[in-house]
Design an enzyme around this catalytic site. Structure first.
Site, PDB file in Angstrom:
ATOM      1  N   LEU A  19       9.583   9.679   5.740  1.00  0.00           N
ATOM      2  CA  LEU A  19       8.173   9.264   5.779  1.00  0.00           C
ATOM      3  C   LEU A  19       8.038   7.745   5.790  1.00  0.00           C
ATOM      4  O   LEU A  19       6.935   7.209   5.770  1.00  0.00           O
ATOM      5  CB  LEU A  19       7.406   9.842   4.580  1.00  0.00           C
ATOM      6  CG  LEU A  19       7.370  11.374   4.487  1.00  0.00           C
ATOM      7  CD1 LEU A  19       6.548  11.822   3.275  1.00  0.00           C
ATOM      8  CD2 LEU A  19       6.788  11.989   5.755  1.00  0.00           C
ATOM      9  N   GLY A  20       9.153   7.030   5.814  1.00  0.00           N
ATOM     10  CA  GLY A  20       9.131   5.570   5.817  1.00  0.00           C
ATOM     11  C   GLY A  20       8.766   5.015   7.189  1.00  0.00           C
ATOM     12  O   GLY A  20       8.535   5.764   8.142  1.00  0.00           O
ATOM     13  N   GLN A  21       8.739   3.687   7.283  1.00  0.00           N
ATOM     14  CA  GLN A  21       8.331   3.023   8.523  1.00  0.00           C
ATOM     15  C   GLN A  21       9.223   3.435   9.686  1.00  0.00           C
ATOM     16  O   GLN A  21       8.758   3.823  10.748  1.00  0.00           O
ATOM     17  CB  GLN A  21       8.387   1.494   8.337  1.00  0.00           C
ATOM     18  CG  GLN A  21       7.801   0.723   9.507  1.00  0.00           C
ATOM     19  CD  GLN A  21       8.385  -0.671   9.670  1.00  0.00           C
ATOM     20  OE1 GLN A  21       9.370  -1.032   9.018  1.00  0.00           O
ATOM     21  NE2 GLN A  21       7.766  -1.460  10.517  1.00  0.00           N
ATOM     22  N   ASP A  43      12.084  13.599   2.354  1.00  0.00           N
ATOM     23  CA  ASP A  43      11.607  12.392   1.674  1.00  0.00           C
ATOM     24  C   ASP A  43      11.363  12.772   0.227  1.00  0.00           C
ATOM     25  O   ASP A  43      11.275  13.954  -0.107  1.00  0.00           O
ATOM     26  CB  ASP A  43      10.311  11.882   2.328  1.00  0.00           C
ATOM     27  CG  ASP A  43      10.091  10.397   2.070  1.00  0.00           C
ATOM     28  OD1 ASP A  43      10.344   9.586   2.972  1.00  0.00           O
ATOM     29  OD2 ASP A  43       9.682  10.040   0.937  1.00  0.00           O
ATOM     30  N   ILE A  44      11.211  11.765  -0.619  1.00  0.00           N
ATOM     31  CA  ILE A  44      10.934  12.049  -2.035  1.00  0.00           C
ATOM     32  C   ILE A  44       9.492  12.533  -2.201  1.00  0.00           C
ATOM     33  O   ILE A  44       9.171  13.223  -3.161  1.00  0.00           O
ATOM     34  CB  ILE A  44      11.256  10.812  -2.903  1.00  0.00           C
ATOM     35  CG1 ILE A  44      11.382  11.202  -4.374  1.00  0.00           C
ATOM     36  CG2 ILE A  44      10.244   9.697  -2.706  1.00  0.00           C
ATOM     37  CD1 ILE A  44      12.268  10.273  -5.168  1.00  0.00           C
ATOM     38  N   TYR A 146      19.478  -6.577  -2.084  1.00  0.00           N
ATOM     39  CA  TYR A 146      19.401  -5.736  -0.876  1.00  0.00           C
ATOM     40  C   TYR A 146      20.534  -6.101   0.083  1.00  0.00           C
ATOM     41  O   TYR A 146      21.273  -5.236   0.558  1.00  0.00           O
ATOM     42  CB  TYR A 146      18.036  -5.958  -0.228  1.00  0.00           C
ATOM     43  CG  TYR A 146      17.832  -5.309   1.113  1.00  0.00           C
ATOM     44  CD1 TYR A 146      17.815  -3.932   1.255  1.00  0.00           C
ATOM     45  CD2 TYR A 146      17.597  -6.090   2.254  1.00  0.00           C
ATOM     46  CE1 TYR A 146      17.586  -3.335   2.490  1.00  0.00           C
ATOM     47  CE2 TYR A 146      17.362  -5.508   3.485  1.00  0.00           C
ATOM     48  CZ  TYR A 146      17.359  -4.131   3.603  1.00  0.00           C
ATOM     49  OH  TYR A 146      17.136  -3.546   4.826  1.00  0.00           O
TER      50      TYR A 146
HETATM   51  C1  AKB Z   1      13.380  -6.544   5.000  1.00  0.00           C
HETATM   52  O1  AKB Z   1      12.598  -7.447   5.323  1.00  0.00           O
HETATM   53  O2  AKB Z   1      13.846  -6.416   3.870  1.00  0.00           O
HETATM   54  C2  AKB Z   1      13.817  -5.577   6.075  1.00  0.00           C
HETATM   55  C3  AKB Z   1      15.101  -6.004   6.722  1.00  0.00           C
HETATM   56  C4  AKB Z   1      15.141  -7.171   7.610  1.00  0.00           C
HETATM   57  O3  AKB Z   1      16.097  -5.362   6.521  1.00  0.00           O
HETATM   58  N1  AKB Z   1      12.803  -5.441   7.069  1.00  0.00           N
END
Ligand code: AKB
Length: 320
Positions: A19-21, A43-44, A146
Site C-alpha cells: 500500500l506504499g508509494q 501490507d501491515i 536508512y
Molecule cells: C528517501 O528520500 O528516503 C527515499 C530514497 C531516496 O530512498 N525516497
C-alpha cells in the site's frame, strides 16, 4: 518452452509494503504483466483488493505461512522506513529494514524461491562519495540509519547470492515521483508534494534549498525498471549488491520553473530543515551505465513530461 509456460503459470508474487508509494503502483504493473491472480499484495494495514493479505514483515512465521498458503515463488520486499522518518526512530528503522530482509532471505533459501526483489537507494552514498555522476562502485559512507541499513542490506543480498544461490536483485532508487500514492518519511518527498500544493494552493514551501540537486525518477520508469530487472536472464545480472539507476536530476528551483510553464502564478519559498543535511550527503546525479549495459535500462520521462502528467492527473482537493 512448454516447461517455461507451465512455470510462468505457477508464478506467485508476494509483495510486502503493497500500500506504499511504490508498492501500490508496482502491484498494478505486476498484475498487468502476470495477471491479477499471480500477485499477492500484503501490507501491515488491511485493504479490500483481490488476494490481499495483512502482513507485519517482522513476523517471520506469518510470512512463512503466506509463502506456503499461496505457493509463493517470488517476493518483492518493499516494506521499509525511509530516510527522514528513520532519523526520528533509528532503532525501529534498523529493525524494520534489516530484520525483515533477513527473514525474507532465509525463507527464500528454505523454500527455494525463484527470485527476490529488494529496493536499495541513493542513500547508500554519503558525504565523501563523488557527488556528480556517482559511480556504481566508489567510497560509500552513508550517515543516515536508512542509508546504513540499505548498504548493509546490499552486502547481505550479495552474500546470500554467492553462498546460497538465492537470486536476489536490487535497484538503488532515486526519489520516486508519481500521482497515485503519496510518499511518506523520505527526503525526496518534497518533489511529489510540490505538485499537489501547486495544483491545490498555487504555492509551496520547500524544505530544501533552491539549488539542491537530487536524482529523481517518474514512477512509470521505476516500475518498468523493476520488472525488467526481474525478467532479465540470471546470467545478465552482474551486480549482486544493487544497481545504480537514474533518469532525471533537478533542483527545487528547476522543478518550480517546470511547473510555472503550466501554472505561471505558482510561487515557491524555501525553508530548509533537517532534511537539507540528508540531501546534501547524497549524490546529485548517478552513473547507471552498468544497468544500461547488463539489462538494457533506459528512462522515458524527463522533467517537463513528468510535470505535465503530474499536474494533469493530481486531483485538486474538494473545497468545503
Ligand atoms: C528517501 O528520500 O528516503 C527515499 C530514497 C531516496 O530512498 N525516497
Amino acid at each position: 518452452m512448454e516447461h517455461r509456460k507451465n512455470n510462468q503459470k505457477m508464478m506467485k508474487i508476494l509483495v510486502t509494503g503493497a500500500l506504499g508509494q511504490l508498492g501500490s503502483e508496482l502491484v498494478t504493473g505486476l498484475r498487468e504483466e502476470y495477471g491479477v491472480d499471480s500477485v499477492i499484495p500484503t501490507d501491515i494495514r488491511p485493504d479490500e483488493q483481490p488476494n490481499f493479505e495483512v502482513l507485519d514483515v517482522l513476523d517471520k512465521k506469518a510470512m512463512e505461512r503466506l509463502i506456503v498458503k499461496h505457493g509463493v515463488t517470488q517476493i518483492y520486499h518493499l516494506a521499509a522506513m525511509l530516510s527522514a522518518r528513520g532519523e526520528e526512530m533509528p532503532s525501529k528503522a534498523w529493525r524494520l529494514n534489516i530484520d525483515s530482509l533477513v527473514s525474507v532471505l532465509e525463507l527464500a533459501e528454505k523454500h527455494k524461491l525463484d527470485r527476490i526483489y529488494w529496493p536499495s537507494s541513493i542513500a547508500v552514498f554519503g558525504p565523501t562519495s563523488p557527488k556528480e555522476n556517482t559511480p556504481q562502485d566508489c567510497i560509500m559512507d552513508p550517515n543516515t540509519i536508512y542509508g546504513i541499513s540499505k548498504l548493509s542490506g546490499e552486502r547481505l543480498c550479495e552474500y546470500v547470492f554467492n553462498k546460497f544461490d538465492v537470486d536476489v536483485r536490487s535497484l538503488r532508487y532515486p526519489g520516486l515521483i508519481g500521482y497515485k500514492a503519496l510518499p511518506g518519511g523520505g527526503t525526496t518527498d518534497y518533489a511529489v508534494d510540490i505538485y499537489h500544493k501547486a495544483k491545490g494552493e498555487g504555492k509551496f514551501s520547500c524544505f530544501l534549498t533552491a539549488d539542491t540537486y537530487l536524482p529523481m525518477m517518474y514512477m512509470d520508469d521505476a516500475v518498468r525498471a523493476t520488472i525488467s530487472l526481474m525478467k532479465a536472464p540470471k546470467e545478465n545480472i552482474k551486480v549482486r549488491t544493487s544497481y545504480n539507476i537514474s533518469a532525471i536530476s533537478f533542483s527545487p528551483a528547476e522543478q518550480a520553473a517546470s511547473i510555472k510553464k503550466m501554472i505561471p502564478e505558482f510561487d515557491i519559498t524555501y525553508n530548509p530543515d533537517s532534511r537539507q543535511q540528508i540531501a546534501e550527503s547524497w549524490p546529485s546525479s548517478i552513473d547507471d551505465s552498468a544497468a544500461r549495459r547488463d539489462w538494457g535500462w533506459k528512462e522515458e520521462y524527463d522533467l517537463d513530461k513528468m510535470t505535465e502528467i503530474m499536474l494533469e492527473n493530481i486531483e485538486t482537493p474538494v473545497s468545503h
